[in-house]
Design an enzyme around this catalytic site. Structure first.
Site, short mmCIF file in Angstrom:
data_model
loop_
_atom_site.label_atom_id
_atom_site.label_comp_id
_atom_site.label_asym_id
_atom_site.label_seq_id
_atom_site.Cartn_x
_atom_site.Cartn_y
_atom_site.Cartn_z
N PHE A 32 -10.47 -6.85 5.70
CA PHE A 32 -9.51 -5.87 5.46
C PHE A 32 -9.86 -5.33 4.26
CE2 PHE A 32 -5.77 -3.86 3.70
CZ PHE A 32 -5.23 -3.06 4.66
N ASP A 40 -14.74 -7.43 -2.74
CA ASP A 40 -13.41 -6.79 -2.92
C ASP A 40 -12.41 -7.95 -3.29
OD1 ASP A 40 -11.01 -5.91 -2.17
OD2 ASP A 40 -11.32 -4.92 -0.05
N LYS A 68 -3.04 -4.59 -6.62
CA LYS A 68 -2.28 -5.64 -6.39
C LYS A 68 -1.78 -6.54 -7.74
CE LYS A 68 -2.84 -6.61 -1.60
NZ LYS A 68 -1.61 -6.85 -0.59
N THR A 80 -7.28 13.48 -9.92
CA THR A 80 -6.19 13.93 -10.88
C THR A 80 -5.99 12.91 -11.94
OG1 THR A 80 -5.64 15.59 -9.62
CG2 THR A 80 -4.01 15.02 -11.41
#
Lengths: 500, 500
Positions: free
Chosen positions: B217, B326, B357, B381
């Site tokens: 994931f 990751d 997280k 941005t």
């Protein structure tokens, strides 16, 4: 010393005579009315070239950690207020770029500072929830009083997200899910759908497409990026999808002199849209949705007529494509209406409207039928940030209380008229002045001259941004008054006069 | 009344005797040492079934605005503290799921509340900058004292982003840019590169791929989603990329009994990785990067040995692929080390490490050579949010001051030992207890039983989450002490005993 101004704000409350006065500025056109704002400076004040020595030192320091090629200068946000951005060398600039159009009501607005001192709000900042599974008690109310109070016509549902790209990515996913459910006749997905999707293959991961426009900017994550076509630097070297790209109308200015040509141009583009929809269906990559900005911003402030958008919306409906209006840059009041698509005068302007920037939180509104049929299909850990909703509620209160949309319309008229005048005065440099509200732009004779003018304006205390190949875009905050317009125009005029 | 606890915090400072005591809880295994935390409750306290009437009412209300199929219940974050999440019906639960593993040091930690009351910090919340162009003065220092102070081995550069998906999307882009620059021999891109990228075609948008693992994931935006293979519901109906997917080792437990089998399984997976790299190169879709979680979390808490990761890192190097670890869910201390990859014992563990997280801001670290060669290639941005960096700095201070990584190691040992004991006690229900630090999991005999157990545990005041098809994952905050472990184990035991 950094937070001294804010500290004063909190302890002394608002005292108008507290504001420093700025060095005088030569007014060549109109007399400017005094600013009515309680939290603004009187004008720009420049102490050094920009970036000054302190900014250069910090840029060097940050360069050891990140690519700093895009850094303009470092800011003193504590001392910035209203329309004025103060840098770390003490330069104070009238800010017509507002953090890439993302500051709604100026810097350090007293209403937002006050919100921070309310102990009832502390928990919202300190405990960021996983909104999709464990929302806070006040979440439905906060959404109702903030986002739903400005929902586009025909939309009662909204999903918050962390940023503009995530908003568009998830809007695309919502369109794909909606389209495939239609294709399946709303039946349960097949075993083959299930098994193939896990290995990225059709039919589970179908060959569907999103139709976008040349010159568009919808973000930089890989789904969004496949619909972005404004600058090479955004797209080079990143794998993409074979999705259809239609021409966006290239209008000729002044509009009133090219009515027939522009109508033909818009018709040509719409015809191409229909051709592409048919062609991609035949290729086996049906168009699930069409995405478009009401004004192509990053791509050069390209406008089209309300009629163009109404007919495009009809084409989407006719071919069974969802219609997604990306208001990430145009939304939040800069065009004089809260949403730019309101200028089209439609009851049913879109199936999805995405937002971010001035709304402070990302997200998208959608029609009921665009809601994913099951939970966890549109989902992530945070699903937005309630602390941003809190700020948005207060921003909306300020917009209403201070009639800021009317102010924007008034300031925008003054700005556009001023640009028309300057354009008449400097025909060799300026052309194609255009805009809605204060969401204005003007073209410069070439890209190099544009860049020089941006730097010269900054040295005189006006911070502007470019867009497209050779345009300047004006993106002031909603608290930008006629007084500031004249200040801006005079400095802009100075720059142009010296450039001759 | 909502913020009453926080108000008391701020006005009365910390008074230990202020905490309410909880109804007693049956301790069947060990005596639990008293909690040493100043901002924690004594235990769970349940008043209603969950979701209670108020939660149900609010869910109905929110259902008019959003899909609420994933909503568990509504929370009273003001009254939540430490390891305890309080809901709107007054139920107080020991939280072992922590907002999908995203709350680092518990609810309403006094250090974070204090930070909010410092007027020097107000501007950081109220004025969100466009970090890539106009950073605040303290940005380099804040990054140095927060993210750089915990940088993975060999990495001195870090880019912040808003969320986990954006972090991975941009990490993938960085790998693609790096790979194409290598392919071009670091020459200027060709005119064909430029013209084709604007229309999504090769060579400008090249046919490069990212190799990921079955069960992985990495997020839900379209680039990330092409590397996510944990559940159908995440991927169904969304177009994807034809990228290679390798098997992730399926280890047999207990590990010490299956040394040979597991080594063979890991070798098989690594061989498949190399085969896929060769095959995809031959297909004209070279693998620019390999992405992997140190522990596959959403996919079912799947572990592999340090040796597996070391050899995978070597394969990436051998084939010229970037190696992206990751750590969105594993990072931030839950495994007993700040980064899970530290358990591999390598000086050069990765080219890119992404996070979000528990770090409160998203982003990724990278080696020097993975920095994009030009500005605006990795850009958006906001590029993160300095107010989140502010919280992160303070979280890191608390972790250091309170030796929380040692505490996690201690609590984790107690937790895993407890799970081993329960597994021996309930062999028909439990199997494959596994974990690092408090980042633990256990398998239940089947998915339906797992879901029943989760609900029953919640009704007894323990909030847990599932992962994979039939696992329960334990994701407490870093302030989860041995005392809480025993509380958890006793309640878990009660649930299992009644389930027999």
């Amino acid at each position: 010393m950094a937070a001294s101004w804010i500290s004063r704000q909190l302890t002394l409350s608002l005292q108008k005579n507290l504001w420093l006065s700025a060095p005088g500025c030569r007014y060549v056109s109109k007399a400017a009315a005094k600013a009515q704002m309680e939290f603004d400076y009187d004008g720009p004040s420049m102490k050094t070239a920009v970036p000054g020595p302190r900014s250069q030192e910090l840029t060097k320091q940050l360069g050891d950690i990140q690519n700093v090629g895009a850094v303009n200068f470092f800011c003193n946000y504590e001392e910035s207020r209203g329309n004025y951005l103060v840098d770390v060398d003490g330069n104070r600039m009238l800010d017509i770029y507002t953090q890439i159009s993302s500051i709604p009501i100026g810097y350090n607005h007293p209403a937002l500072l006050k919100l921070m001192t309310n102990p009832n709000n502390l928990s919202t900042f300190v405990n960021r929830p996983a909104l999709g599974i464990l929302p806070p008690e006040n979440f439905p109310d906060k959404i109702a009083e903030s986002l739903l109070s400005v929902a586009p016509s025909g939309m009662t549902r909204v999903q918050t997200m962390a940023c503009g790209s995530c908003s568009n990515e998830n809007a695309y996913k919502a369109m794909f899910i909606w389209y495939r459910n239609k294709e399946r006749g709303y039946k349960t997905p097949s075993d083959e759908d299930h098994s193939t999707c896990m290995i990225n293959q059709a039919p589970g991961c179908p060959d569907l497409s999103i139709l976008s426009f040349m010159g568009a900017f919808h973000g930089r994550t890989m789904g969004c990026l496949a619909t972005t076509h404004s600058k090479v630097i955004h797209k080079l070297d990143v794998p993409s999808f074979d999705w259809p790209i239609a021409p966006f109308p290239k209008l000729q200015y002044p509009l009133e002199e090219f009515t027939r040509e522009n109508a033909l141009e818009e018709a040509r583009c719409l015809e191409e849209v229909e051709d592409l929809i048919v062609k991609w269906r035949q290729k086996g990559k049906p168009v699930a949705g069409i995405v478009i900005e009401p004004i192509q911003a990053e791509g050069g402030d390209n406008h089209a007529s309300p009629d163009f958008f109404r007919r495009l919306r009809d084409i989407a409906r006719k071919h069974g494509c969802a219609f997604h209006v990306d208001e990430v840059q145009t939304g939040g009041g800069g065009t004089g209406k809260f949403w730019a698509h309101e200028h089209w005068g439609m009851d049913d302007p879109a199936d999805i409207v995405s937002f971010s920037k001035k709304l402070l939180t990302g997200g998208y509104y959608h029609k009921d039928e665009l809601q994913a049929d099951k939970p966890y299909r549109i989902f992530n850990t945070w699903m937005g940030d309630p602390s941003k909703n809190l700020f948005l509620s207060e921003v909306l209160n300020v917009i209403r209380r201070e009639n800021l949309l009317e102010e924007v319309t008034r300031s925008g008229k003054a700005l556009l008229n001023g640009l028309y005048e300057l354009q008449a005065q400097y025909p060799g440099i300026l052309s194609r002045a255009r805009g809605q509200g204060t969401f204005c732009a003007i073209d410069i004779c070439d890209g190099a001259t544009r860049d020089t003018i941006l730097v010269k304006a900054r040295d005189k205390g006006v911070l502007l941004g470019g867009c497209g190949d050779r345009s300047i875009r004006f993106r002031p905050a909603l608290v930008f008054k006629e007084y500031h317009v004249h200040l801006l125009l005079n400095i802009f005029n100075d720059v142009l006069a010296n450039h001759k």
